[in-house]
Design an enzyme around this catalytic site. Sequence first.
Site, short mmCIF file in Angstrom:
data_model
loop_
_atom_site.label_atom_id
_atom_site.label_comp_id
_atom_site.label_asym_id
_atom_site.label_seq_id
_atom_site.Cartn_x
_atom_site.Cartn_y
_atom_site.Cartn_z
N LYS A 36 121.76 55.54 73.45
CA LYS A 36 121.67 54.56 72.37
C LYS A 36 120.46 54.83 71.48
O LYS A 36 119.57 55.61 71.84
CB LYS A 36 121.62 53.14 72.93
CG LYS A 36 120.44 52.88 73.86
CD LYS A 36 120.54 51.50 74.48
CE LYS A 36 119.34 51.25 75.41
NZ LYS A 36 119.37 49.91 76.01
N TYR A 256 91.30 53.07 54.67
CA TYR A 256 91.45 51.69 54.22
C TYR A 256 90.60 50.75 55.06
O TYR A 256 90.53 50.87 56.28
CB TYR A 256 92.91 51.26 54.30
CG TYR A 256 93.80 51.88 53.26
CD1 TYR A 256 93.56 51.67 51.90
CD2 TYR A 256 94.86 52.69 53.63
CE1 TYR A 256 94.39 52.24 50.94
CE2 TYR A 256 95.70 53.25 52.68
CZ TYR A 256 95.46 53.03 51.33
OH TYR A 256 96.28 53.60 50.39
#
EC number: 5.1.1.1
Length: 357
Positions: A36, A256
Amino acid sequence: MSIRTATVHINLPALIGNYNVIKSMAPESKVLAVLKANGYGHGLVTIAKALPQADAFGVARIEEALELRTAGVIKPIVLLEGVFNPGDLAILAANNLQTIVHTKEQLHAILQADIDRPLKVWLKIDTGMHRLGIEPNQFKDFYFPLTESENVHSDLVLMSHFSCADDVNNSSTSEQFTLFNELTKGLPNPRSIANSAGVCGWESTHCDWIRPGLMLYGVSPLLDKTSANLGLKPVMTLQSSVIAIQRVKSGDTVGYGNAWQAKEDTNIGVIAIGYGDGYPRHANNGTPIWLNGRRVPLAGRVSMDMITVDLGNNAKDKIGDIATLWGDELPVEEIAQHSTTIPYELLCNITRRVKYI
């Protein structure tokens, strides 16, 4: 100078080796290989075609199953969440797909379906996970209608799912297995309860079918064991290139929010990978990256397209050098710990702009 942006290398021999390790742990059990979420980020069709020795494949959605069929995969495929649209049952019958049943709605849809061949069904019992599955006191109300229906193949599989098998000291696994045994005692049906952690840590629970997922891809499912302890090898290696090197002085900040500050003069390497590629946004300062035979620490916040690492004051690294974010030299489990997440999420979150080899 050659620059390689974010690239995933899929090591199929490692995948096959992991499968062989699984079989050595549970030689008497059939294997439902769980594919999956695009084969845990490794490529749904690629992984399926590399494992012809698996007895069946498990996927979450009907779209995944049909993608495998379209690609020519003929092995049995099980829908691990079942179907939610009664109209899909005809598609399952036409494509020889198997389904799990865990709700009254799914049961009634199958019993009332107008299909030209019986479906193979896996009946899921909730023994303590409390996610999917029928209540233990509902077992007879599901079991007998399914075994008596012409719409259901006679080879009904009984299954459940462990909630804490990754912790070998947690008693809930034994309690779940005891309940599962009590409910299914004396019945002729094949049984399945062991996921990857069950395969590795709870030998007595292997039953007729095992359902390995994470360990197929070379990641340990146990809290107290590494992949190397279990003889598993990473199938995925995530790499990218150094695209710039900046000289910074002691006290300078990087990235940042000025989230990292140099304690001494050093060199900062900029690597072409970020959360836009699937590298974890919340990786902490100090998260290791493998570069030129050594670990270098993440320095500053992860950007969309780049990360920055502290190369050291006397670094000899060059633009174009290849950095490994996780793989053979650097277990994805370790990166997950630095990012306050789990390996499953990192593997599944690789984005479509990343090149696969």
